[in-house]
Design an enzyme around this catalytic site. Structure first.
Site, PDB file in Angstrom:
ATOM      1  N   SER A  19       0.833  -1.213   0.000  1.00 15.07           N
ATOM      2  CA  SER A  19       0.000   0.000   0.000  1.00 15.07           C
ATOM      3  C   SER A  19       0.857   1.249   0.000  1.00 15.07           C
ATOM      4  CB  SER A  19      -0.943  -0.009   1.212  1.00 15.07           C
ATOM      5  OG  SER A  19      -0.222  -0.249   2.403  1.00 15.07           O
ATOM      6  N   ASN A  33      -2.285  -3.168  12.869  1.00 14.26           N
ATOM      7  CA  ASN A  33      -3.749  -2.991  12.867  1.00 14.26           C
ATOM      8  C   ASN A  33      -4.173  -1.783  13.692  1.00 14.26           C
ATOM      9  OD1 ASN A  33      -3.568  -5.316  11.430  1.00 14.26           O
ATOM     10  ND2 ASN A  33      -4.758  -6.604  12.833  1.00 14.26           N
ATOM     11  N   THR A  38     -40.478  25.662 -11.310  1.00 13.88           N
ATOM     12  CA  THR A  38     -40.946  24.313 -10.984  1.00 13.88           C
ATOM     13  C   THR A  38     -41.116  23.626 -12.339  1.00 13.88           C
ATOM     14  OG1 THR A  38     -43.286  24.921 -11.002  1.00 13.88           O
ATOM     15  CG2 THR A  38     -42.181  25.006  -8.860  1.00 13.88           C
ATOM     16  N   HIS A  39     -40.749  22.379 -12.400  1.00 13.74           N
ATOM     17  CA  HIS A  39     -40.793  21.622 -13.655  1.00 13.74           C
ATOM     18  C   HIS A  39     -40.052  22.348 -14.774  1.00 13.74           C
ATOM     19  CE1 HIS A  39     -43.901  19.328 -11.563  1.00 13.74           C
ATOM     20  NE2 HIS A  39     -44.404  20.512 -11.231  1.00 13.74           N
ATOM     21  N   SER A  93     -15.148  26.677 -27.103  1.00  5.77           N
ATOM     22  CA  SER A  93     -15.232  25.532 -28.003  1.00  5.77           C
ATOM     23  C   SER A  93     -14.015  25.584 -28.918  1.00  5.77           C
ATOM     24  CB  SER A  93     -16.517  25.630 -28.838  1.00  5.77           C
ATOM     25  OG  SER A  93     -16.361  24.902 -30.044  1.00  5.77           O
ATOM     26  N   ASN A 131     -18.621  28.235 -22.476  1.00  8.80           N
ATOM     27  CA  ASN A 131     -19.274  27.059 -21.892  1.00  8.80           C
ATOM     28  C   ASN A 131     -19.084  26.952 -20.381  1.00  8.80           C
ATOM     29  OD1 ASN A 131     -20.139  26.243 -24.428  1.00  8.80           O
ATOM     30  ND2 ASN A 131     -18.227  25.169 -24.849  1.00  8.80           N
ATOM     31  N   TYR A 144      -9.801  -6.839  12.095  1.00  5.35           N
ATOM     32  CA  TYR A 144      -9.112  -6.306  10.917  1.00  5.35           C
ATOM     33  C   TYR A 144      -9.015  -7.352   9.812  1.00  5.35           C
ATOM     34  CZ  TYR A 144      -5.527  -4.540   7.816  1.00  5.35           C
ATOM     35  OH  TYR A 144      -4.860  -4.124   6.697  1.00  5.35           O
ATOM     36  N   GLN A 191      -7.204  -2.304   3.689  1.00  2.00           N
ATOM     37  CA  GLN A 191      -6.147  -1.509   3.052  1.00  2.00           C
ATOM     38  C   GLN A 191      -6.699  -0.620   1.939  1.00  2.00           C
ATOM     39  OE1 GLN A 191      -2.129  -3.043   2.485  1.00  2.00           O
ATOM     40  NE2 GLN A 191      -2.452  -2.977   0.285  1.00  2.00           N
TER      41      GLN A 191
HETATM   42  N1  ARG Z   1      -1.252  -1.838   4.892  1.00  6.13           N
HETATM   43  C1  ARG Z   1      -2.230  -2.310   5.831  1.00  6.13           C
HETATM   44  C2  ARG Z   1      -3.479  -1.434   5.679  1.00  6.13           C
HETATM   45  O1  ARG Z   1      -3.384  -0.446   5.053  1.00  6.13           O
HETATM   46  C3  ARG Z   1      -1.718  -2.221   7.223  1.00  6.13           C
HETATM   47  C4  ARG Z   1      -2.155  -3.262   8.181  1.00  6.13           C
HETATM   48  C5  ARG Z   1      -1.669  -4.589   7.843  1.00  6.13           C
HETATM   49  N2  ARG Z   1      -2.039  -5.543   8.853  1.00  6.13           N
HETATM   50  C6  ARG Z   1      -2.012  -6.832   8.617  1.00  6.13           C
HETATM   51  N3  ARG Z   1      -2.366  -7.577   9.570  1.00  6.13           N
HETATM   52  N4  ARG Z   1      -1.740  -7.309   7.438  1.00  6.13           N
HETATM   53  O2  ARG Z   1      -4.527  -1.741   6.169  1.00  6.13           O
END
Ligand code: ARG
Length: 437
Positions: A23, A109, A154-155, A275, A283, A315, A320
């Site tokens: 991530s 978590n 209206t309408h 345009s 526009n 979790y 993620q």
């Molecule tokens: N990258 C994870 C997220 O954004 C972080 C937590 C990961 N925890 C795990 N138990 N895999 O949620």
């Protein structure tokens, strides 16, 4: 081997899988709050005597250095599963083996839940500031056109004369004020610190959850560790608020596009696109683009709800995905609010055209009806009589505003109705009992 792997985990991750599942490209944006969370965690560990004061100071300085170096571009966050592990890996190169103590009593978590709450706190403030800026632009518009008469439809047909300030209040001021109230619900849902909840069941270490909560500006520590790491209600409420703001802006944009196409509003060149082929066009792209963004906000809310649906408590890695969606929802909302504030300052009502539309649309018909009611005629009879007047005038290619004393006496109606044919006076009279009068 990566820091979150053991003999039980089994070897290194496949590099393609690592790159796909990380991530980091999204959550590197959490660097500031992640480091703030870690520094608070260090304070808690010191208070719990799990770190010496000196160790705490070294870790804090190391975390701050990591943050500054990354922000300055002096070092890159290494490719890990996420920003949390990446920061911890960098900390190791900064403070050595001591970095291994940082994660005591903590899980990603509760870390990510904390980070997202901290991010949402400032996101909420950004959205609120965006609404304030639109409110200011509304007051500027009201200063320019608040007392100008314009048609309410209206309408999509001219219905009644109203004042500019009633339109702006209905289209933006009041709805966005309600959205600001909704933001305080988000704030209330951000009050509890998740830190100290661990992976799901807390920790056997004597963590000082009160210390970390206070250091991060939360009201208090987690009440239930499973709930603390397993819910994202604040994100849902924030995404809903953004979706509702999007809807409110969408409807305002529809008004502007239609008023502009009727010539009742003009668009300043600063916010109107041309345009590429037709040289005469000006526009309303700003308003069309903001109108379209509402669909994205609704999609983001749905994506978030669908991501959480079907997950049991606690979790799940599915969580993620929430960040990308929430970031986009908030960023898009803040941008749209900014554009609407700009757009509003660059549109003008055209009072003469508005008056003309009101006259052509026989917008005072209801005023005449109600004047007859005031004179003792039953509403249905008055309504019928004015309807007949409208039909008679239109048959002659005329409008109510063209009525003469002879027309009224031929219809057996009082000549005093002639005093009610001015749509601007009607708009002012009608606005009296309402907001901003
Ligand atoms: N990258 C994870 C997220 O954004 C972080 C937590 C990961 N925890 C795990 N138990 N895999 O949620």
């Amino acid at each position: 081997m990566s820091i979150a792997r053991t003999a039980a985990t089994g070897g290194d991750l496949d590099p393609d899988f690592l790159r796909w599942q990380t991530s980091l490209p999204v959550d590197q944006r959490l660097l500031d709050v992640d480091v703030a969370g870690s520094i608070a965690h260090v304070q808690g560990l010191v208070a719990a005597n799990l770190l010496t004061a000196e160790e705490g100071a070294t870790l804090t300085a190391g975390l701050e250095k990591v943050r500054e170096d990354v922000k300055a571009g002096a070092v890159e966050l290494p490719l890990e599963e996420d920003v949390h592990m990446s920061v911890e890996a960098l900390l190791a190169s900064e403070v050595g083996a001591l970095s291994k103590k940082l994660h005591s009593g903590r899980s990603r978590n509760d870390q990510v839940a904390t980070d997202l709450k901290l991010w949402s706190r400032s996101a909420t403030a950004r959205v609120a500031a965006g609404i304030d800026a639109v409110h200011e632009a509304c007051h500027d518009f009201i200063g320019r056109y608040g007392e100008a008469a314009m048609p309410a439809y209206t309408h999509r047909q001219v219905a009644i004369p109203v004042l500019g300030r009633l339109w702006i209040d209905a289209a933006l001021l009041s709805p966005l004020s309600r959205d600001t109230s909704l933001l305080s619900t988000v704030t209330a849902e951000l009050a509890e610190s998740p830190l100290g909840a661990g992976a799901i069941g807390g920790s056997t270490l004597p963590l000082r959850r009160d210390v970390t909560a206070e250091a991060l500006g939360f009201d208090g520590p987690p009440k239930n560790p499973i709930d603390a790491i397993g819910q994202r209600d604040h994100a849902l409420t924030l995404a809903f608020t953004c979706a509702r703001i999007g809807l409110h802006l969408n409807r305002f944009c529809v008004d502007v596009v239609e008023l502009a196409s009727d010539g009742l509003v003009t668009l300043g060149g600063a916010v109107a696109c041309g345009s590429s082929m037709m040289p005469h066009k000006r526009n309303p792209d700003l308003f069309e683009l903001v109108r379209a963004q509402s669909a994205l906000r609704q999609g983001e809310l749905t994506a978030l709800m669908q991501t959480f649906q079907g997950l049991g408590s606690g979790y799940h890695r599915d969580f993620q995905q929430d960040k990308q969606v929430l970031f986009s929802s908030v960023d898009g909302t803040v941008d749209c609010l900014k554009m609407i504030a700009l757009g509003l300052r660059n549109i003008d009502l055209v009072p003469d055209k508005c008056l003309d539309a009101l006259r052509q649309g026989d917008a005072v018909a209801t005023d005449l009806t109600e004047a007859l009611v005031m004179g003792g005629v039953s509403f249905r009879d008055a309504y019928g009589a004015v309807g007949a007047l409208v039909a008679g005038q239109r048959a002659k290619g005329l409008r109510l505003c063209d009525l003469t004393a002879e027309d009224l006496s031929a219809a057996d109606l009082p000549a005093s109705l002639l005093e009610l044919l001015d749509p601007a006076a009607s708009a002012t009279r009608r606005a009296a009992p309402f907001v901003g009068s």
